[in-house]
Design a protein around this motif. Structure first.
Motif, PDB file in Angstrom:
ATOM      1  N   ASP A  57      31.582  14.411   7.854  1.00 31.45           N
ATOM      2  CA  ASP A  57      31.533  15.874   7.651  1.00 31.45           C
ATOM      3  C   ASP A  57      31.999  16.631   8.895  1.00 31.45           C
ATOM      4  OD1 ASP A  57      28.515  15.843   5.552  1.00 31.45           O
ATOM      5  OD2 ASP A  57      30.647  15.418   5.124  1.00 31.45           O
ATOM      6  N   SER A  58      31.597  16.135  10.064  1.00 28.55           N
ATOM      7  CA  SER A  58      31.999  16.829  11.308  1.00 28.55           C
ATOM      8  C   SER A  58      33.514  16.802  11.477  1.00 28.55           C
ATOM      9  CB  SER A  58      31.332  16.163  12.519  1.00 28.55           C
ATOM     10  OG  SER A  58      31.736  14.797  12.585  1.00 28.55           O
ATOM     11  N   GLU A  61      35.053  19.296   9.047  1.00 23.24           N
ATOM     12  CA  GLU A  61      34.861  20.664   9.561  1.00 23.24           C
ATOM     13  C   GLU A  61      35.791  20.920  10.751  1.00 23.24           C
ATOM     14  OE1 GLU A  61      30.239  21.190   8.028  1.00 23.24           O
ATOM     15  OE2 GLU A  61      30.712  21.548  10.141  1.00 23.24           O
ATOM     16  N   ARG A  65      38.431  23.912  11.156  1.00 25.60           N
ATOM     17  CA  ARG A  65      38.428  24.821  12.314  1.00 25.60           C
ATOM     18  C   ARG A  65      39.804  24.927  12.980  1.00 25.60           C
ATOM     19  NH1 ARG A  65      33.347  21.926  13.597  1.00 25.60           N
ATOM     20  NH2 ARG A  65      31.756  23.053  12.405  1.00 25.60           N
ATOM     21  N   PHE A 117      32.584  27.184   9.853  1.00 22.52           N
ATOM     22  CA  PHE A 117      34.023  26.899   9.866  1.00 22.52           C
ATOM     23  C   PHE A 117      34.713  28.043   9.110  1.00 22.52           C
ATOM     24  CE2 PHE A 117      33.630  25.515   5.488  1.00 22.52           C
ATOM     25  CZ  PHE A 117      32.470  24.731   5.424  1.00 22.52           C
ATOM     26  N   ARG A 143      26.726  24.721   1.759  1.00 25.98           N
ATOM     27  CA  ARG A 143      27.660  24.247   2.792  1.00 25.98           C
ATOM     28  C   ARG A 143      28.437  23.014   2.343  1.00 25.98           C
ATOM     29  NH1 ARG A 143      26.799  24.326   9.197  1.00 25.98           N
ATOM     30  NH2 ARG A 143      28.673  23.217   9.871  1.00 25.98           N
ATOM     31  N   ARG A 147      32.390  22.913   1.929  1.00 20.89           N
ATOM     32  CA  ARG A 147      33.208  22.046   2.790  1.00 20.89           C
ATOM     33  C   ARG A 147      34.221  21.273   1.944  1.00 20.89           C
ATOM     34  NH1 ARG A 147      29.518  18.569   4.144  1.00 20.89           N
ATOM     35  NH2 ARG A 147      28.619  19.840   5.808  1.00 20.89           N
TER      36      ARG A 147
END
Ligand SMILES: NC(=O)NC1=NC(=O)NC1=O
Length: 174
Positions: A57-58, A61, A65, A117, A143, A147
């Motif tokens: 997930d990071s 994101e 970004r 984001f 979220r 995403r």
């Protein structure tokens, strides 16, 4: 463009050609280069999609970004990438009046505060009105769902940028 031409590219030329198919994420073509030779355009697209979906997930994101806001600071300061500039102007982001600009700024800010984001949408497939409607509606998502939705838009943007490259003459791109 012939896929055999793509498969004959050096790593450097491959990344020069495909480096911005996902906005400001040259890591992605750098990573999928390992899968050479590709069968066709769809194969390139499938490997990019697979790379993005396999990110934690990071990481997803992080990809989000890397996208400039629609009608945001980059557009106003003329620092958008060529692809993004074309896409944003096509969606009418360069001809907003002051009320529309304020509305986009307010909604983008609210979105970023909620999700961490930026709001990402495939501008080429949406009108100014579609974008405002989607931004307002997607603000209500949770979220995780948002995403995934935003990543789906990234793959649409990527798909159109890939087609643009494949339809153009490779020599003008290197
Ligand atoms: N935040 C965004 O959605 N940005 C963009 N979408 C596009 O299609 N091009 C962009 O720059």
């Amino acid at each position: 463009m012939d896929i055999n031409v793509v498969n004959a590219l050096t790593y450097e030329d491959f990344v020069k050609l495909f480096g911005n198919v996902v906005e400001k994420c040259p890591l992605i073509p750098a990573a999928i280069w390992s899968h050479l030779p590709f069968k066709d355009l769809a194969d390139v697209e499938a490997h990019i999609r697979e790379f993005i979906h396999s990110l934690p997930d990071s990481g997803k994101e992080g990809v989000l970004r890397c996208h400039p806001d629609l009608a945001g600071l980059d557009l106003q300061s003329g620092t958008l990438t060529r692809e993004s500039q074309e896409e944003q102007s096509q969606a009418g982001m360069t001809t907003l009046d002051s009320a529309e600009s304020l509305q986009m700024y307010t909604l983008n800010t609210e979105y970023k505060e909620r999700f961490g984001f930026p709001f990402v949408i495939c501008a080429r497939l949406n009108s100014k009105a579609d974008i405002v409607r989607q931004l307002s509606e997607r603000l209500k998502n949770d979220r995780a769902a948002e995403r995934e939705r935003a990543v789906e838009e990234v793959t649409k943007i990527c798909s159109l940028r890939l087609r643009n490259i494949f339809l153009s003459d490779i020599q003008t791109k290197l």
